[in-house]
Design a protein around this motif. Structure first.
Motif, PDB file in Angstrom:
ATOM      1  N   ALA A  36     -41.381 -26.188  -8.167  1.00 60.90           N
ATOM      2  CA  ALA A  36     -42.337 -26.170  -9.285  1.00 60.90           C
ATOM      3  C   ALA A  36     -41.616 -26.393 -10.606  1.00 60.90           C
ATOM      4  CB  ALA A  36     -43.098 -24.845  -9.300  1.00 60.90           C
ATOM      5  N   ALA A  37     -40.483 -25.728 -10.790  1.00 62.90           N
ATOM      6  CA  ALA A  37     -39.696 -25.942 -11.997  1.00 62.90           C
ATOM      7  C   ALA A  37     -39.170 -27.375 -12.057  1.00 62.90           C
ATOM      8  CB  ALA A  37     -38.536 -24.945 -12.052  1.00 62.90           C
ATOM      9  N   GLY A  38     -38.790 -27.925 -10.901  1.00 66.51           N
ATOM     10  CA  GLY A  38     -38.315 -29.302 -10.862  1.00 66.51           C
ATOM     11  C   GLY A  38     -39.391 -30.301 -11.256  1.00 66.51           C
ATOM     12  N   LEU A  39     -40.631 -30.082 -10.809  1.00 69.49           N
ATOM     13  CA  LEU A  39     -41.723 -30.980 -11.182  1.00 69.49           C
ATOM     14  C   LEU A  39     -42.026 -30.900 -12.677  1.00 69.49           C
ATOM     15  CD1 LEU A  39     -44.197 -30.489  -8.176  1.00 69.49           C
ATOM     16  CD2 LEU A  39     -42.712 -32.444  -8.637  1.00 69.49           C
ATOM     17  N   TYR A  40     -41.969 -29.690 -13.224  1.00 76.00           N
ATOM     18  CA  TYR A  40     -42.163 -29.531 -14.672  1.00 76.00           C
ATOM     19  C   TYR A  40     -41.063 -30.269 -15.432  1.00 76.00           C
ATOM     20  CZ  TYR A  40     -42.744 -27.152 -19.176  1.00 76.00           C
ATOM     21  OH  TYR A  40     -42.939 -26.866 -20.499  1.00 76.00           O
ATOM     22  N   TYR A  41     -39.842 -30.150 -14.932  1.00 73.70           N
ATOM     23  CA  TYR A  41     -38.715 -30.851 -15.554  1.00 73.70           C
ATOM     24  C   TYR A  41     -38.902 -32.361 -15.445  1.00 73.70           C
ATOM     25  CZ  TYR A  41     -33.962 -32.715 -15.990  1.00 73.70           C
ATOM     26  OH  TYR A  41     -32.866 -33.452 -16.342  1.00 73.70           O
ATOM     27  N   LYS A  78     -35.380 -25.823 -17.507  1.00 68.86           N
ATOM     28  CA  LYS A  78     -34.085 -25.397 -16.975  1.00 68.86           C
ATOM     29  C   LYS A  78     -34.006 -23.876 -16.848  1.00 68.86           C
ATOM     30  CE  LYS A  78     -31.419 -29.452 -18.300  1.00 68.86           C
ATOM     31  NZ  LYS A  78     -30.239 -29.986 -19.000  1.00 68.86           N
ATOM     32  N   PHE A  79     -34.562 -23.168 -17.814  1.00 68.93           N
ATOM     33  CA  PHE A  79     -34.573 -21.710 -17.713  1.00 68.93           C
ATOM     34  C   PHE A  79     -35.371 -21.270 -16.487  1.00 68.93           C
ATOM     35  CE2 PHE A  79     -36.191 -17.477 -18.641  1.00 68.93           C
ATOM     36  CZ  PHE A  79     -35.050 -16.823 -19.100  1.00 68.93           C
ATOM     37  N   LEU A  93     -23.294 -26.903 -13.405  1.00 67.19           N
ATOM     38  CA  LEU A  93     -23.353 -28.342 -13.645  1.00 67.19           C
ATOM     39  C   LEU A  93     -24.532 -28.718 -14.535  1.00 67.19           C
ATOM     40  CD1 LEU A  93     -22.386 -29.825 -10.153  1.00 67.19           C
ATOM     41  CD2 LEU A  93     -21.015 -29.829 -12.244  1.00 67.19           C
ATOM     42  N   VAL A  94     -25.673 -28.084 -14.328  1.00 67.32           N
ATOM     43  CA  VAL A  94     -26.841 -28.363 -15.165  1.00 67.32           C
ATOM     44  C   VAL A  94     -26.564 -27.958 -16.612  1.00 67.32           C
ATOM     45  CG1 VAL A  94     -29.247 -27.757 -15.585  1.00 67.32           C
ATOM     46  CG2 VAL A  94     -28.484 -28.215 -13.255  1.00 67.32           C
ATOM     47  N   VAL A  95     -25.912 -26.805 -16.802  1.00 63.30           N
ATOM     48  CA  VAL A  95     -25.565 -26.353 -18.154  1.00 63.30           C
ATOM     49  C   VAL A  95     -24.581 -27.317 -18.809  1.00 63.30           C
ATOM     50  CG1 VAL A  95     -24.427 -24.534 -19.478  1.00 63.30           C
ATOM     51  CG2 VAL A  95     -26.048 -23.930 -17.684  1.00 63.30           C
ATOM     52  N   LEU A  96     -23.541 -27.711 -18.072  1.00 62.23           N
ATOM     53  CA  LEU A  96     -22.547 -28.635 -18.623  1.00 62.23           C
ATOM     54  C   LEU A  96     -23.161 -29.997 -18.946  1.00 62.23           C
ATOM     55  CD1 LEU A  96     -19.450 -27.843 -16.369  1.00 62.23           C
ATOM     56  CD2 LEU A  96     -19.769 -27.261 -18.782  1.00 62.23           C
ATOM     57  N   ALA A  97     -24.063 -30.461 -18.075  1.00 60.12           N
ATOM     58  CA  ALA A  97     -24.738 -31.734 -18.343  1.00 60.12           C
ATOM     59  C   ALA A  97     -25.566 -31.646 -19.618  1.00 60.12           C
ATOM     60  CB  ALA A  97     -25.618 -32.122 -17.156  1.00 60.12           C
ATOM     61  N   GLY A  98     -26.232 -30.521 -19.834  1.00 60.78           N
ATOM     62  CA  GLY A  98     -27.001 -30.333 -21.056  1.00 60.78           C
ATOM     63  C   GLY A  98     -26.124 -30.321 -22.298  1.00 60.78           C
ATOM     64  N   LEU A  99     -24.970 -29.638 -22.218  1.00 61.64           N
ATOM     65  CA  LEU A  99     -24.044 -29.606 -23.356  1.00 61.64           C
ATOM     66  C   LEU A  99     -23.490 -30.999 -23.645  1.00 61.64           C
ATOM     67  CD1 LEU A  99     -22.081 -26.308 -22.594  1.00 61.64           C
ATOM     68  CD2 LEU A  99     -23.778 -26.687 -24.389  1.00 61.64           C
ATOM     69  N   ALA A 100     -23.130 -31.728 -22.593  1.00 61.79           N
ATOM     70  CA  ALA A 100     -22.627 -33.083 -22.787  1.00 61.79           C
ATOM     71  C   ALA A 100     -23.693 -33.983 -23.409  1.00 61.79           C
ATOM     72  CB  ALA A 100     -22.170 -33.663 -21.446  1.00 61.79           C
ATOM     73  N   SER A 101     -24.932 -33.819 -22.984  1.00 54.28           N
ATOM     74  CA  SER A 101     -26.025 -34.640 -23.516  1.00 54.28           C
ATOM     75  C   SER A 101     -26.251 -34.362 -24.994  1.00 54.28           C
ATOM     76  CB  SER A 101     -27.303 -34.378 -22.720  1.00 54.28           C
ATOM     77  OG  SER A 101     -27.151 -34.718 -21.365  1.00 54.28           O
ATOM     78  N   ILE A 102     -26.264 -33.096 -25.390  1.00 52.56           N
ATOM     79  CA  ILE A 102     -26.538 -32.797 -26.792  1.00 52.56           C
ATOM     80  C   ILE A 102     -25.379 -33.247 -27.669  1.00 52.56           C
ATOM     81  CG2 ILE A 102     -25.599 -30.432 -26.873  1.00 52.56           C
ATOM     82  CD1 ILE A 102     -28.896 -31.692 -28.462  1.00 52.56           C
ATOM     83  N   ILE A 103     -24.149 -33.151 -27.167  1.00 51.38           N
ATOM     84  CA  ILE A 103     -22.999 -33.638 -27.937  1.00 51.38           C
ATOM     85  C   ILE A 103     -23.096 -35.141 -28.143  1.00 51.38           C
ATOM     86  CG2 ILE A 103     -20.491 -34.006 -27.847  1.00 51.38           C
ATOM     87  CD1 ILE A 103     -20.302 -31.281 -26.425  1.00 51.38           C
ATOM     88  N   ALA A 104     -23.352 -35.874 -27.063  1.00 44.28           N
ATOM     89  CA  ALA A 104     -23.420 -37.332 -27.154  1.00 44.28           C
ATOM     90  C   ALA A 104     -24.584 -37.786 -28.029  1.00 44.28           C
ATOM     91  CB  ALA A 104     -23.535 -37.932 -25.757  1.00 44.28           C
TER      92      ALA A 104
END
Length: 544
Positions: A338-343, A423-424, A451-462
């Protein structure tokens, strides 16, 4: 059986309307652009209305168990073509129709005028997408995939230049190989089970002999390679960043939806065929999906940090979202899905808006930057439309800047928008699904969360690096001249992300009902295989 109700015929219209309209527009000369745009706009609006109507019908359970079935040519499944709509299919139809309508409005004054068959290709792509979501038969899924891909080949080369041709040829070659694997997988599955109807497969799989089970496993693995190539799982998604970067912005926004079709196909087939009732094959391939999804997250994160171009960042962002969704499917828990579909909904809306926004922010650059870009592409064929004679909309930079920030927050999963909520909720569901006790949370779960947290940090930096370079580090910034038809679709998609955040409770309630329905595999077999052809009275023209 009594004659069909009027709402039963709505199921086939999302396929028929764009098919007929696209065919009728082919002989219309390009000088009648307004006529072609008007027809395409009418079909797109009707497709959106139909998608919303189908969502309301299935969620209100106007059909038994919330599953509508339409027997094309009045032949019963599994022999005939049966279209099926449930909450998941309706959700994807609404998402596709929303993005398609935004893309069409955005391209009305520029990209829609380039080439001769943009509108027909657009409608054929819409038909292929809708058909892929509505079918419940693997061979028909292959047919709709091919319609969708054939239209996308022309659209990827739309407004062609040298880079676009090079990336388009790679895109075509990769997808032809994936289609070949799709066909091989379908043939092996049919050889093992004697059927390609997904609900019928769900019934037959637990009763297979060991040798047939092995053949089915091989066929399903080959089929998964085709799905995951289209869904951009590492290392099969190497083609995606260059294709996103080279395609014209409206087409790139549509490619965001196409990438999710592969993920949708995996979700639809694997939950039905290899669910808890599949006997010895229950859960087949789910662990591989989790590992592949995590590897895709790593690949997308590295690519996001290494990219300087906004379109390539968007490509790697799409890879990150695909990796997240594939890992979620591998976990196969109800709340996790359910969280995945919302995402999925929020990420797709934001990524499509971001692809459209990139073209508008390019106009902020000083004239020297544009001249340099032209010089670098010297002697290349370039069919890009000229900049429109627009007006400086009041607050243009503020609109573009806020839209950019909104897209960046959703894509990276930072608060307070829907990406963070998704994500939360995903982390909560993953931890809550673990067995109680000190060793309840598995290492795989911790690695996935990290990995999801790191991907989010990398995305916001880029993305913030790109934003600073675009809005603040360009020297004196002159508000660009924009058309209202270009600004409105971007702001509408970003606004939908905001609405999705505000009404997260309502959205999650729908997603939970969707996942509950997907888990009841027997309901699909009962509805699809139990749907009888319409029997006419003797005086009404025959027995069928």
């Amino acid at each position: 059986m009594s004659p069909l109700s009027w709402w039963d015929h709505l199921i086939v219209l999302p396929v028929l309307l764009p098919l007929v309209a696209g065919a009728l527009l082919i002989p219309v000369n390009q000088k009648h652009h307004q006529l072609k745009f008007g027809c395409t706009a009418v079909v797109s609006i009707l497709s959106w209305v139909l998608a919303v109507a189908l969502m309301l019908l299935v969620d209100g359970e106007h059909w038994p168990k919330g599953i509508g079935v339409y027997l094309a040519a009045n032949w019963a499944a599994p022999f005939g073509i049966a279209l099926m709509v449930d909450r998941l299919a309706a959700l994807m139809l609404v998402l596709t129709a929303t993005i398609a309508l935004a893309v069409l409005v955005f391209s009305a004054q520029r990209w829609g005028r380039v080439g001769v068959h943009f509108h027909s290709l657009f409608l054929f792509l819409l038909m292929g997408l809708n058909g892929a979501f509505l079918t419940n038969d693997l061979f028909n899924l292959f047919v709709f995939f091919e319609v969708m891909l054939a239209a996308s080949y022309g659209l990827v080369l739309h407004g062609y230049n040298l880079n676009r041709i090079r990336a388009g040829m790679q895109y075509i070659a990769v997808n032809l190989v994936a289609s070949f694997m799709f066909l091989i997988g379908v043939a092996l599955i049919y050889a093992a089970t004697g059927t390609l109807n997904i609900p019928d497969l769900a019934i037959r799989v637990p009763m297979l002999r060991p040798e047939d089970s092995y053949l089915l496993s091989v066929g399903a693995s080959v089929l998964a390679l085709a799905f995951l190539t289209k869904g951009a799982m590492w290392p099969l998604g190497f083609w995606l960043p260059s294709t996103y970067a080279s395609a014209c912005p409206p087409v790139a926004a549509l490619l965001v939806v196409m990438t999710k079709v592969g993920v949708y196909a995996v979700l639809r087939v694997w939950l039905a065929v290899f669910g808890d009732s599949a006997g010895a094959l229950a859960g087949f391939g789910l662990a591989a999906l989790t590992v592949g999804g995590m590897a895709t997250l790593v690949f997308g994160t590295i690519g996001m940090l290494a990219s300087q171009d906004g379109a390539r960042m968007a490509g790697y962002g799409a890879i990150i979202s695909s990796g997240t969704l594939l890992a979620v499917i591998g976990q196969s828990g109800g709340a996790v899905l359910a969280a995945g579909l919302y995402y999925l909904v929020g990420a797709t809306l934001a990524m499509s808006a971001f692809m459209l926004l990139l073209e508008l922010t390019e106009r902020i650059r000083p004239p020297g930057a544009s001249l340099l870009a032209v010089t670098m592409e010297a002697f290349a064929i370039d069919d890009k439309p000229e900049d429109p004679v627009g007006v400086v909309i009041p607050g243009t930079l503020a609109i573009l800047g806020l839209s950019f920030v909104g897209c960046a927050l959703v894509i990276s999963g930072m608060p307070p928008l829907s990406g963070f909520v998704a994500k939360f909720s995903l982390f909560h569901a993953l931890l809550d699904a673990s067995p109680p006790g000190p060793g309840g949370v598995t290492p795989t779960t911790w690695v996935l969360i990290a990995l999801v947290v790191l991907a989010g940090l990398a995305s916001i930096i880029a993305l913030m690096r790109l934003g600073v370079r675009t809005f603040w580090a360009s020297g004196t910034v002159t508000p660009p001249s924009l058309l209202a038809s270009e600004v409105a679709p971007v702001t509408a998609l970003v606004a939908l992300c905001l609405v999705l955040t505000i009404h997260a409770g309502t959205a999650f309630a729908y997603m939970n009902r969707t996942v509950d329905g997907l888990k009841r595999v027997g309901d699909y077999s009962e509805r699809v295989l139990g749907q009888s052809p319409v029997i006419r009275a003797a005086g009404a023209g025959g027995s069928r």
